[in-house]
Design an enzyme around this catalytic site. Structure first.
Site, short mmCIF file in Angstrom:
data_model
loop_
_atom_site.label_atom_id
_atom_site.label_comp_id
_atom_site.label_asym_id
_atom_site.label_seq_id
_atom_site.Cartn_x
_atom_site.Cartn_y
_atom_site.Cartn_z
N PRO A 185 0.82 -1.22 0.00
CA PRO A 185 0.00 0.00 0.00
C PRO A 185 0.86 1.27 0.00
O PRO A 185 0.36 2.34 -0.32
CB PRO A 185 -0.83 -0.11 1.29
N GLU A 212 2.76 -8.08 8.74
CA GLU A 212 2.82 -6.61 8.72
C GLU A 212 3.68 -6.11 7.56
O GLU A 212 3.68 -4.90 7.26
CB GLU A 212 3.39 -6.05 10.04
N ARG A 238 -3.56 -9.41 -20.02
CA ARG A 238 -4.62 -9.11 -20.97
C ARG A 238 -4.18 -8.11 -22.04
O ARG A 238 -4.86 -7.95 -23.06
CB ARG A 238 -5.90 -8.65 -20.27
N ASP A 288 -11.63 -0.50 -23.38
CA ASP A 288 -11.91 -0.52 -21.95
C ASP A 288 -11.72 0.86 -21.31
O ASP A 288 -11.09 1.74 -21.88
CB ASP A 288 -10.94 -1.49 -21.25
N1 4HQ Z 1 -0.83 -5.35 1.08
N2 4HQ Z 1 -1.51 -2.78 -2.81
C1 4HQ Z 1 0.14 -5.84 3.30
C2 4HQ Z 1 -1.65 -4.42 0.43
C3 4HQ Z 1 -1.38 -3.95 -0.95
C4 4HQ Z 1 -2.05 -2.91 -1.61
C5 4HQ Z 1 0.26 -6.09 0.46
C6 4HQ Z 1 -1.12 -5.69 2.46
C7 4HQ Z 1 1.47 -6.22 1.35
C8 4HQ Z 1 2.28 -6.92 3.50
N3 4HQ Z 1 -0.46 -4.40 -1.80
N4 4HQ Z 1 1.11 -6.71 2.67
N5 4HQ Z 1 -3.04 -2.15 -1.15
O1 4HQ Z 1 -2.59 -3.94 1.02
O2 4HQ Z 1 -0.54 -3.69 -2.92
#
Ligand code: 4HQ
Length: 254
Positions: free
Chosen positions: A93, A122, A160, A175
């Site tokens: 994230p 985590e 795709r 799209d």
């Molecule tokens: N995660 N975009 C926590 C995500 C995520 C997102 C992936 C959760 C990595 C450790 N990954 N782990 N949003 O939420 O890519």
């Protein structure tokens, strides 16, 4: 195109990727998937892949060493398969928000191997990320329980775009986002559903008018739902005229 995924749940990634567009594209030889489980690269008899965070706090952090060995194995396999380069992407994230433009760039670099790191818990020891990861990508401003679904979303979006992946090549070009606009509404039979008729123009057979109606609907939707996208869009002369029509229709409605 070759994509290797480092994940604690290889079966999840392999199974999900075996369906639909991505599954068919693999059968057609357009891409290959391989998975690497960091547990197979653990060094203790418990096959540990995580430990408690320095500084305390909730949750666990993925150990650098098993991940470094799994990533190394993935890159070696890509190199042995003839790939000149490998690019390692961590799904997080905290990464750069994924865009259609980035998807197209990754799909166009078919001779460069992609290694995706899907984390759990985590997250991953920062020193591993600093040494081994080229790029961090986020699939949205929300948190999921692991990087596998984000990795699968990235894979699906890339595959795709590969020539021959879609049965109708035109569909990838029409799209949402492809021309910086949201997709127009779609209709199929019956012609009247729950008292609602399909817009007349779509049954008219008048291709120029249908194209114009769809472009206008895309512009109207994008203005309404994604003002951020709309603000960045440079309009053609035709589009400027269509936007004027949409605004006049909206004013007449107020
Ligand atoms: N995660 N975009 C926590 C995500 C995520 C997102 C992936 C959760 C990595 C450790 N990954 N782990 N949003 O939420 O890519």
């Amino acid at each position: 195109m070759r994509i290797d995924v480092v994940t604690l749940f290889p079966a999840m990634v392999e199974h999900a990727a075996s369906f639909g567009v991505t599954g068919r594209a693999a059968e057609r030889g357009l891409w290959q998937l391989a998975t690497w489980n960091p547990r197979d690269f653990a060094s203790d008899s418990y096959r540990s892949v995580d430990d408690r965070p320095y500084g305390g706090g909730p949750g666990m952090v993925m150990l650098a060493e098993p991940l470094a060995r799994a990533l190394g194995a993935a890159r070696k396999a890509q190199s042995d398969a003839g790939m000149k380069t490998s690019r390692t992407i961590y799904l997080s994230p905290a990464g750069a928000p994924l865009t259609h433009a980035r998807v197209v760039e990754l799909a166009n670099a078919h001779d460069a191997g992609i290694v995706l790191l899907a984390g759990r818990y985590e997250g991953v020891d920062e020193r591993l990320l600093a040494r081994e990861v080229n790029e961090e990508i986020a699939i949205g401003d929300f948190v999921v329980s692991g990087g596998e679904l984000p990795a699968l979303m990235l894979i699906d979006a890339i595959v795709r775009q590969l020539p021959g992946a879609l049965n109708d090549e035109a569909s990838a070009q029409e799209d949402s986002f492809v021309n910086g606009l949201l997709d127009c509404p779609h209709y199929t039979r019956p012609e009247v559903y729950a008292g609602d008729a399909v817009p007349d123009v779509l049954s008219s057979g008048h291709h120029a008018q249908i194209r114009r109606w769809r472009l206008k609907a895309s512009l109207a939707r994008t203005m309404q739902r994604r003002p951020d996208l709309f603000a960045r869009r440079v309009l053609s002369k035709e589009e400027t005229q269509l936007v004027r029509e949409v605004q006049q229709e909206n004013e007449a409605q107020q």
